[in-house]
Motif scaffolding. Structure first.
Motif, PDB file in Angstrom:
ATOM      1  N   PHE A  67       0.831  -1.209   0.000  1.00  0.00           N
ATOM      2  CA  PHE A  67       0.000   0.000   0.000  1.00  0.00           C
ATOM      3  C   PHE A  67       0.861   1.252   0.000  1.00  0.00           C
ATOM      4  N   ALA A  68       1.926   1.249   0.794  1.00  0.00           N
ATOM      5  CA  ALA A  68       2.811   2.418   0.857  1.00  0.00           C
ATOM      6  C   ALA A  68       3.478   2.669  -0.486  1.00  0.00           C
ATOM      7  N   GLU A  73       3.959   5.963  -5.423  1.00  0.00           N
ATOM      8  CA  GLU A  73       3.934   6.068  -6.881  1.00  0.00           C
ATOM      9  C   GLU A  73       2.874   7.044  -7.398  1.00  0.00           C
ATOM     10  N   ARG A  74       2.041   7.564  -6.513  1.00  0.00           N
ATOM     11  CA  ARG A  74       1.094   8.600  -6.919  1.00  0.00           C
ATOM     12  C   ARG A  74       1.823   9.907  -7.236  1.00  0.00           C
ATOM     13  N   SER A  75       2.970  10.098  -6.608  1.00  0.00           N
ATOM     14  CA  SER A  75       3.804  11.273  -6.898  1.00  0.00           C
ATOM     15  C   SER A  75       4.785  10.933  -8.017  1.00  0.00           C
ATOM     16  N   PHE A  76       5.114  11.924  -8.823  1.00  0.00           N
ATOM     17  CA  PHE A  76       6.057  11.754  -9.924  1.00  0.00           C
ATOM     18  C   PHE A  76       5.631  10.657 -10.901  1.00  0.00           C
ATOM     19  N   ALA A  77       4.311  10.443 -11.008  1.00  0.00           N
ATOM     20  CA  ALA A  77       3.821   9.386 -11.892  1.00  0.00           C
ATOM     21  C   ALA A  77       4.162   9.668 -13.350  1.00  0.00           C
ATOM     22  N   VAL A  83      10.644   6.753 -10.246  1.00  0.00           N
ATOM     23  CA  VAL A  83      10.782   7.730  -9.160  1.00  0.00           C
ATOM     24  C   VAL A  83       9.462   7.843  -8.429  1.00  0.00           C
ATOM     25  N   GLY A  84       9.514   7.715  -7.120  1.00  0.00           N
ATOM     26  CA  GLY A  84       8.325   7.888  -6.298  1.00  0.00           C
ATOM     27  C   GLY A  84       8.507   9.033  -5.332  1.00  0.00           C
ATOM     28  N   GLY A  91      -6.875  12.342   1.820  1.00  0.00           N
ATOM     29  CA  GLY A  91      -7.527  11.181   1.214  1.00  0.00           C
ATOM     30  C   GLY A  91      -6.839   9.860   1.503  1.00  0.00           C
ATOM     31  N   LEU A  92      -5.834   9.863   2.395  1.00  0.00           N
ATOM     32  CA  LEU A  92      -5.062   8.648   2.672  1.00  0.00           C
ATOM     33  C   LEU A  92      -5.946   7.535   3.236  1.00  0.00           C
TER      34      LEU A  92
END
Length: 549
Positions: A67-68, A73-77, A83-84, A91-92
């Motif tokens: 999950f982490a 991976e939501r960042s810098f997708a 790159v994460g 919304g976590l």
């Protein structure tokens, strides 16, 4: 072993720590230099590493990691190079609930759902804050902040320690926790910081409750510390409890500190309630007495209460997750001190010239070095003070520690604990049946993680004092252990290396299967019978075995 060098070799062997002698015994048993030899016929009951482990919180750890990673991976997708980034708080919780639904039925998912619910509903903490701390922690994407222990992690681990170390005993106040790399790191840090802060110095006297984990015997006499040691000896004839006469040695004002392992290693017996109360009463008379209790085996005991519960302001509590959760490789330990403790008071009362030296030692990490708490001095000293900003246990380790703690807290019927107790006690029963010793299940203080086979105590009851005197005259304790190793490929550790009064062997009941303990029991019985036969032949007598209780 060459006959003409036997005396020299025996003397050299006697000087070895049990954990170093173990390697020689493994070689005698046909094993290699490594701890886990390919020779499956060798039975190594010399080490306490358990062959069981807690699976549910480990499943939770790996699912949390997945999950982490999704969060990272939501960042810098937009970057295809792998790159994460850091998790996002907004919304976590909702994304986590979606993850749970998508993976329903996967091992570890139900545990994670329950863990978040427990943290939110039972501990009253923010579910989002908890998830963020766990995600960032398992990704290891930041320094441990605070460096002593992650904020919510300390709260949760504190609840676990309250349940397992304090139980229902009345406890006033709060305590601080330092997460460390296992119990051995805790020992190292505590000895060092006590020395650096002049709580102990060369020539001072400390007390050791014996038998005890061998490093406690060895560390005080190193040239790092040069301490005098007073031994408080528990006796096999007293069910491994300390007599009042032994405990009264703590009344001597020269004794600065009392170090003990409870339940004991290797007898594996918890200190009786009466003795705990007696020590607490001595502390009332001697409010400057420092207590250090290593309670790693407390979670295997029935209704365990730590000395930390009875004398919290004087006690440093060390606890390791290694044995109970089968996690020796994780290196997870804690040091706990009451927020109002004697250590801070003793430091505040040091002479001005000493306080000036300590002021200089810690002034680079705080604007008020004189007010720095003992436990925070531990943190700083663990990184030679100058590297204090990079102190702290790695965050993935802290996450696993938290998940272990929550697993135990959520197990209200103690199903996991009861299963482990049944497991190790059935192993002890098997061992004792084959040796021919009655298995006593009535002593509520027995913990049974280890067992001591005391040659003198059991030998006298089985064959009489005359046989024991003959045996001690004609053999060395290490000779018996080497005979077991070479003849039966059975490895035990020498009890005398842990400070037992009599020659003995320590059997770990945690790291082999029940059938193996039956083989070990038969090997011990066979070796004993051989010495009895030799005794009868040499003395012309015909002693017979009596039932041993």
């Amino acid at each position: 072993m060459a006959k003409d060098n036997k005396g020299k070799d025996q003397a050299a062997l006697q000087a070895l720590s049990p954990f170093e002698l173990k390697d020689e015994l493994i070689k005698a048993a046909g094993g290699g230099a490594v701890e886990r030899p390919a020779n499956a016929s060798m039975l190594n009951a010399g080490r306490g590493n358990p062959n069981f482990l807690a699976t549910i919180p480990r499943h939770g750890f790996w699912q949390l990691g997945l999950f982490a990673m999704r969060e990272s991976e939501r960042s810098f997708a937009y970057m295809p190079e792998g790159v994460g980034g850091f998790p996002k708080r907004e919304g976590l919780t909702e994304r986590f609930e979606l993850f749970l639904r998508e993976n329903k039925g996967v091992p570890g998912i139900a545990f994670l759902a329950g863990a978040v619910s427990y943290v939110r509903d039972q501990l009253g903490l923010s579910g989002t804050d908890f998830l963020y701390e766990m995600c960032e922690g398992i990704l290891a994407s930041n320094y441990p902040v605070p460096d002593r222990m992650l904020k919510l992690s300390e709260v949760i681990v504190g609840q676990y320690l309250r349940r397992e170390m304090i139980g229902k005993y009345p406890f006033v106040g709060e305590f601080d926790i330092f997460a460390v790399e296992g119990g051995t790191a805790a020992m190292t840090y505590i000895f060092n910081t006590m020395k650096q802060n002049h709580l102990i110095k060369a020539g001072d006297t400390i007390a050791l409750g014996r038998p005890i984990f061998t490093p406690y015997i060895e560390i005080p006499t190193l040239n790092d510390y040069e301490l005098n040691v007073v031994n408080l000896d528990a006796d096999v004839e007293n069910n491994w409890q300390y007599s009042k006469a032994e405990l009264d040695k703590l009344r001597d004002p020269k004794v600065k500190a009392f170090f003990l392992v409870n339940p004991s290693n290797p007898p594996s017996v918890k200190i009786s309630d009466e003795s705990l109360e007696y020590i607490a009463d001595i502390v009332k008379e001697r409010p400057d007495l420092i207590l250090l209790t290593d309670d790693v085996y407390g979670t295997f005991a029935d209704d365990f209460v730590s000395l930390f519960a009875l004398a919290p302001k004087n006690t440093i509590l060390v606890y390791s997750y290694s044995k109970y959760f089968g996690a020796t490789g994780w290196r997870l330990g804690t040091i706990a001190t009451h927020k109002d403790n004697i250590l801070d008071k003793l430091i505040a009362e040091l002479p001005k010239d000493v306080k000036k030296i300590l002021h200089h030692r810690y002034e680079s990490i705080t604007t008020e070095p004189d007010k720095l708490k003992f436990i925070d001095r531990l943190v700083a000293d663990s990184r030679t003070v100058a590297l204090n900003h990079t102190a702290g246990l790695s965050t993935p380790q802290q996450v696993q520690m938290v998940l272990f703690s929550l697993f135990s807290l959520m197990d209200t019927p103690d199903a996991y604990k009861d299963a482990l107790k049944r497991l190790i006690r059935s192993r002890k029963r098997a061992l004792y049946e084959e040796i021919g010793i009655a298995f006593d299940e009535k002593d509520a203080n027995q913990v049974d993680y280890y067992s001591i086979i005391d040659m003198e105590y059991f030998g006298e009851r089985a064959y009489g004092r005359e046989f024991v005197d003959w045996l001690l005259k004609h053999t060395e304790a290490s000779e018996l252990l080497f005979r077991l190793a070479s003849d039966a490929r059975v490895v035990l550790l020498p009890g005398m290396g842990f400070g037992t009064k009599h020659p003995s062997g320590r059997v770990s009941l945690a790291n082999l299967n029940e059938s193996d303990y039956r083989k070990i029991g038969r090997a011990i019985r066979k070796l004993t019978d051989e010495y009895v036969e030799r005794y009868n032949k040499e003395t012309g007598k015909n002693i017979q075995r009596k039932e041993v209780k």
